[in-house]
Write an enzyme that holds these catalytic residues in place. Sequence first.
Site, short mmCIF file in Angstrom:
data_model
loop_
_atom_site.label_atom_id
_atom_site.label_comp_id
_atom_site.label_asym_id
_atom_site.label_seq_id
_atom_site.Cartn_x
_atom_site.Cartn_y
_atom_site.Cartn_z
N ILE A 15 7.23 -6.72 6.82
CA ILE A 15 6.43 -7.14 7.98
C ILE A 15 6.83 -8.54 8.40
O ILE A 15 6.91 -8.86 9.59
CB ILE A 15 4.93 -7.08 7.66
CG1 ILE A 15 4.54 -5.71 7.11
CG2 ILE A 15 4.11 -7.38 8.91
CD1 ILE A 15 3.12 -5.64 6.60
N ASN A 38 10.19 -15.88 -2.27
CA ASN A 38 10.84 -15.93 -3.58
C ASN A 38 11.84 -14.79 -3.78
O ASN A 38 12.48 -14.71 -4.83
CB ASN A 38 9.80 -15.93 -4.72
CG ASN A 38 9.01 -14.64 -4.82
OD1 ASN A 38 9.29 -13.65 -4.13
ND2 ASN A 38 8.00 -14.64 -5.68
N PHE A 76 2.13 -13.85 4.34
CA PHE A 76 2.45 -12.49 3.90
C PHE A 76 2.70 -12.40 2.40
O PHE A 76 2.64 -11.30 1.83
CB PHE A 76 3.73 -11.99 4.59
CG PHE A 76 3.64 -11.81 6.07
CD1 PHE A 76 2.89 -10.78 6.61
CD2 PHE A 76 4.33 -12.65 6.94
CE1 PHE A 76 2.82 -10.59 7.98
CE2 PHE A 76 4.27 -12.48 8.30
CZ PHE A 76 3.51 -11.45 8.83
N LYS A 110 2.78 -6.12 -3.07
CA LYS A 110 2.30 -5.24 -2.02
C LYS A 110 1.87 -3.85 -2.48
O LYS A 110 0.86 -3.35 -2.05
CB LYS A 110 3.41 -5.05 -0.96
CG LYS A 110 3.82 -6.34 -0.25
CD LYS A 110 2.73 -6.85 0.66
CE LYS A 110 3.23 -7.94 1.60
NZ LYS A 110 3.64 -9.15 0.92
N TYR A 134 -4.49 -4.05 -5.96
CA TYR A 134 -3.97 -4.63 -4.72
C TYR A 134 -5.11 -4.88 -3.73
O TYR A 134 -5.26 -5.97 -3.19
CB TYR A 134 -2.92 -3.68 -4.13
CG TYR A 134 -2.48 -4.02 -2.73
CD1 TYR A 134 -1.71 -5.15 -2.48
CD2 TYR A 134 -2.81 -3.20 -1.66
CE1 TYR A 134 -1.29 -5.46 -1.20
CE2 TYR A 134 -2.39 -3.49 -0.37
CZ TYR A 134 -1.64 -4.62 -0.15
OH TYR A 134 -1.23 -4.92 1.13
N VAL A 193 4.37 14.64 -2.67
CA VAL A 193 3.13 14.50 -1.91
C VAL A 193 2.00 14.36 -2.92
O VAL A 193 1.68 15.29 -3.66
CB VAL A 193 2.90 15.73 -1.00
CG1 VAL A 193 1.56 15.60 -0.28
CG2 VAL A 193 4.04 15.87 0.00
N PHE A 194 1.40 13.18 -2.94
CA PHE A 194 0.40 12.87 -3.96
C PHE A 194 -0.97 13.46 -3.58
O PHE A 194 -1.74 12.84 -2.86
CB PHE A 194 0.29 11.37 -4.17
CG PHE A 194 1.54 10.75 -4.72
CD1 PHE A 194 1.90 10.93 -6.04
CD2 PHE A 194 2.38 10.00 -3.90
CE1 PHE A 194 3.06 10.37 -6.55
CE2 PHE A 194 3.54 9.43 -4.40
CZ PHE A 194 3.89 9.63 -5.73
#
Length: 338
Positions: A12, A32, A80, A84, A149, A217-218
């Site tokens: 992003i 980083n 940001f 992630k 997260y 596909v979870f």
Amino acid sequence: MAILVTGGAGYIGSHTLVELLNENREIVVLDNLSNSSEVSLERVKQITGKSVKFYQGDILDRDILRKIFAENQIESVIHFAGLKAVGETSENRYVTIKNNVTGSIVLVEEMLKANVNTIVFSSSATVYGDPQIIPIVESCPVGGTTNPYGTSKYMVERILEDTVKAFPQLSAVVLRYFNRVGAHESGLIGEDPNGIPNNLMPFISQVAVGKLPQLSVFGGDYNTHDGTGVRDYIHVVDLALGHLKALDKHQNDAGFHVYNLGTGTGYSVLDMVKAFEAANGITIPYKVVDRRPGDIAVCYSAPQKALEQLGWETERGLEQMMKDTWNWQKNNPNGYKG
């Protein structure tokens, strides 16, 4: 005056750099490179013909933050930087908290010392947890998060809200993203995850390019129209433009401001597979596997507040998301690694 973009070499971040540079903003990037590549900054220069000033380092490092604020006339920060992926962070909660929460505290402390009073924070729809109201508006309850997260994003939001109360000159803008997909239309920058992707679209595109044999596909037993999870997918360029709108509206506009950035439409995993196949003429083999810990059935936004207050709305539809994703992947089958 310049804008500091933390995590600016990431997915992003790099797309936001393009839009900022297209408006002739002066940009300083801190990254980083733990889950990004300096090549993305070179590609940003190819697209825009303009350079950014780059510092390699971490938001936990006060010395490099002080160096940046001393050497540049920073007027605002777009933040940001942080871990992630839901999958990776569930396995190491401490690292998530240290990077996403402690790092944000250090950043804001050094901002305030340098008299930089505007921050736009990259938050997430995961702060809503398993929402009881769909579509989700900004006033829906937050904090019932289902993974580390989301918890880290929620904690940073609360810290920013409390910091605004303690330092009333601070303007803190929280942008709650829904699921970002797509890539710049040039095909020069896009999403380049390390290892097996945690997000749907790079998983699909890596199957399409032959790097992975099939899509996992979870979960196929959710209470949705086809049993797979439903999400609000937003083109990354539309998302990037939302940051510019937020910055323009709230630069030095003291207070705590929250916006959803989404399309307001939900698509299932299998909807996305079919859309990719239709847009690009490629068949995606898939297998339904167990649900992923922390995932929920349905999540999509009510984005009216961003339209009314920021003048922002999405412009790129599902077909363009699919075409741009594939244009990036087919031209960069190994991402930025060559």
